[in-house]
Design a protein around this motif. Structure first.
Motif, PDB file in Angstrom:
ATOM      1  N   PHE A 139       9.822   2.654  -5.651  1.00 55.53           N
ATOM      2  CA  PHE A 139       9.930   4.044  -5.203  1.00 55.53           C
ATOM      3  C   PHE A 139       9.877   4.183  -3.692  1.00 55.53           C
ATOM      4  O   PHE A 139      10.324   5.186  -3.144  1.00 55.53           O
ATOM      5  CB  PHE A 139       8.835   4.906  -5.859  1.00 55.53           C
ATOM      6  CG  PHE A 139       9.222   5.381  -7.223  1.00 55.53           C
ATOM      7  CD1 PHE A 139       9.731   6.663  -7.421  1.00 55.53           C
ATOM      8  CD2 PHE A 139       9.118   4.544  -8.322  1.00 55.53           C
ATOM      9  CE1 PHE A 139      10.108   7.097  -8.682  1.00 55.53           C
ATOM     10  CE2 PHE A 139       9.486   4.963  -9.587  1.00 55.53           C
ATOM     11  CZ  PHE A 139       9.990   6.249  -9.770  1.00 55.53           C
ATOM     12  N   LYS A 140       9.326   3.201  -3.034  1.00 55.79           N
ATOM     13  CA  LYS A 140       9.214   3.209  -1.567  1.00 55.79           C
ATOM     14  C   LYS A 140       9.676   1.860  -1.016  1.00 55.79           C
ATOM     15  O   LYS A 140       8.891   1.085  -0.478  1.00 55.79           O
ATOM     16  CB  LYS A 140       7.763   3.478  -1.129  1.00 55.79           C
ATOM     17  CG  LYS A 140       7.217   4.810  -1.567  1.00 55.79           C
ATOM     18  CD  LYS A 140       7.848   5.920  -0.775  1.00 55.79           C
ATOM     19  CE  LYS A 140       7.238   7.261  -1.161  1.00 55.79           C
ATOM     20  NZ  LYS A 140       7.934   8.364  -0.527  1.00 55.79           N
ATOM     21  N   PRO A 141      10.968   1.548  -1.140  1.00 61.00           N
ATOM     22  CA  PRO A 141      11.456   0.211  -0.759  1.00 61.00           C
ATOM     23  C   PRO A 141      11.261  -0.132   0.720  1.00 61.00           C
ATOM     24  O   PRO A 141      11.219  -1.303   1.069  1.00 61.00           O
ATOM     25  CB  PRO A 141      12.935   0.241  -1.128  1.00 61.00           C
ATOM     26  CG  PRO A 141      13.292   1.668  -1.318  1.00 61.00           C
ATOM     27  CD  PRO A 141      12.040   2.411  -1.631  1.00 61.00           C
ATOM     28  N   LYS A 142      11.122   0.858   1.588  1.00 57.65           N
ATOM     29  CA  LYS A 142      10.964   0.583   3.019  1.00 57.65           C
ATOM     30  C   LYS A 142       9.497   0.440   3.435  1.00 57.65           C
ATOM     31  O   LYS A 142       9.216   0.129   4.586  1.00 57.65           O
ATOM     32  CB  LYS A 142      11.632   1.685   3.840  1.00 57.65           C
ATOM     33  CG  LYS A 142      13.144   1.703   3.671  1.00 57.65           C
ATOM     34  CD  LYS A 142      13.784   2.763   4.520  1.00 57.65           C
ATOM     35  CE  LYS A 142      15.289   2.759   4.281  1.00 57.65           C
ATOM     36  NZ  LYS A 142      15.968   3.765   5.091  1.00 57.65           N
ATOM     37  N   ALA A 143       8.579   0.658   2.509  1.00 57.69           N
ATOM     38  CA  ALA A 143       7.155   0.536   2.840  1.00 57.69           C
ATOM     39  C   ALA A 143       6.831  -0.920   3.171  1.00 57.69           C
ATOM     40  O   ALA A 143       7.383  -1.844   2.573  1.00 57.69           O
ATOM     41  CB  ALA A 143       6.300   1.015   1.671  1.00 57.69           C
ATOM     42  N   SER A 144       5.927  -1.097   4.106  1.00 57.03           N
ATOM     43  CA  SER A 144       5.547  -2.454   4.498  1.00 57.03           C
ATOM     44  C   SER A 144       4.692  -3.098   3.401  1.00 57.03           C
ATOM     45  O   SER A 144       4.047  -2.413   2.605  1.00 57.03           O
ATOM     46  CB  SER A 144       4.770  -2.438   5.810  1.00 57.03           C
ATOM     47  OG  SER A 144       3.454  -1.965   5.601  1.00 57.03           O
ATOM     48  N   HIS A 145       4.693  -4.413   3.407  1.00 53.24           N
ATOM     49  CA  HIS A 145       3.890  -5.184   2.452  1.00 53.24           C
ATOM     50  C   HIS A 145       2.411  -4.789   2.545  1.00 53.24           C
ATOM     51  O   HIS A 145       1.761  -4.550   1.524  1.00 53.24           O
ATOM     52  CB  HIS A 145       4.092  -6.680   2.725  1.00 53.24           C
ATOM     53  CG  HIS A 145       3.276  -7.580   1.875  1.00 53.24           C
ATOM     54  ND1 HIS A 145       3.522  -7.771   0.533  1.00 53.24           N
ATOM     55  CD2 HIS A 145       2.198  -8.355   2.180  1.00 53.24           C
ATOM     56  CE1 HIS A 145       2.639  -8.619   0.038  1.00 53.24           C
ATOM     57  NE2 HIS A 145       1.818  -8.988   1.017  1.00 53.24           N
ATOM     58  N   ASP A 146       1.882  -4.716   3.761  1.00 51.00           N
ATOM     59  CA  ASP A 146       0.471  -4.370   3.957  1.00 51.00           C
ATOM     60  C   ASP A 146       0.160  -2.966   3.451  1.00 51.00           C
ATOM     61  O   ASP A 146      -0.892  -2.732   2.861  1.00 51.00           O
ATOM     62  CB  ASP A 146       0.075  -4.499   5.428  1.00 51.00           C
ATOM     63  CG  ASP A 146       0.012  -5.942   5.892  1.00 51.00           C
ATOM     64  OD1 ASP A 146      -0.046  -6.849   5.031  1.00 51.00           O
ATOM     65  OD2 ASP A 146       0.024  -6.173   7.115  1.00 51.00           O
ATOM     66  N   ASP A 147       1.063  -2.015   3.686  1.00 49.12           N
ATOM     67  CA  ASP A 147       0.852  -0.650   3.207  1.00 49.12           C
ATOM     68  C   ASP A 147       0.854  -0.597   1.680  1.00 49.12           C
ATOM     69  O   ASP A 147       0.063   0.127   1.071  1.00 49.12           O
ATOM     70  CB  ASP A 147       1.915   0.307   3.751  1.00 49.12           C
ATOM     71  CG  ASP A 147       1.733   0.609   5.229  1.00 49.12           C
ATOM     72  OD1 ASP A 147       0.639   0.323   5.783  1.00 49.12           O
ATOM     73  OD2 ASP A 147       2.689   1.129   5.852  1.00 49.12           O
TER      74      ASP A 147
END
Length: 184
Positions: A139-147
């Protein structure tokens, strides 16, 4: 033979409850054998010693939760992270005895070794955390791994805490609260 519980599974189930109630040092192999209605030799045969039994017990709990989370997600493909969190909550409410037993065991006995955790969940945190990570990522493909890892940990912590509180025997009127919370 389907439906039958093996001796090894029976020992793990009884050990799980006893370790959660009394802690690692508070339970003897003899007590576990009596509870599981098996002889001590069966415990030694399957696990060699109490430490290995404890590790197998923790591993079984972690694996079961991770597998259940994966099945829940697979059976509800395309569900939003919010809806998946609600499905997780419902799962933990329905399985509250197992959740409380596992939670007590993890809190009382914090010796969780790296080999006990599925490599997919290891960096993320909770058993089944990779499933929530995948749901969030879709749902949030651009979210960072850490986030995403942070979000998984916050969601799991909140869902498990709320399920533990709602199923606590000290909470009066929890059924009413549960119905109210589900309407939100």
């Amino acid at each position: 033979m389907s439906g039958e519980v093996s001796t090894k599974e029976k020992i793990i189930a009884h050990a799980h409850k006893l370790f959660a109630e009394k802690g690692y040092n508070g339970v003897s192999v003899r007590e576990i054998s009596q509870s599981a209605d098996v002889n001590i030799a069966a415990i030694n045969y399957h696990f060699s010693n109490k430490e290995n039994l404890y590790r197998h017990t923790v591993q079984a709990s972690i694996t079961e939760m991770a597998n259940d989370m994966r099945s829940l997600f697979d059976n509800n493909r395309g569900v939003s992270p919010e809806d998946f969190a609600i499905l997780m909550f419902d799962y933990f409410i329905e399985n509250s005895d197992d959740l409380k037993t596992s939670f007590k065991m993890f809190v009382i006995n914090s010796e969780i070794h790296p080999e006990m955790i599925d490599p997919e969940d290891e960096i993320i945190g909770p058993p089944g955390g990779k499933v929530m990570y995948d749901c969030l990522k879709s749902f949030k493909p651009k979210a960072s791994h850490d986030d995403l890892i942070f979000a998984v940990r916050v969601i799991f912590t909140t869902v498990i805490h709320k399920a533990l509180v709602f199923t606590s025997s000290c909470l009066v009127g929890r059924e009413k609260m549960y119905k109210v919370s589900r309407q939100d």
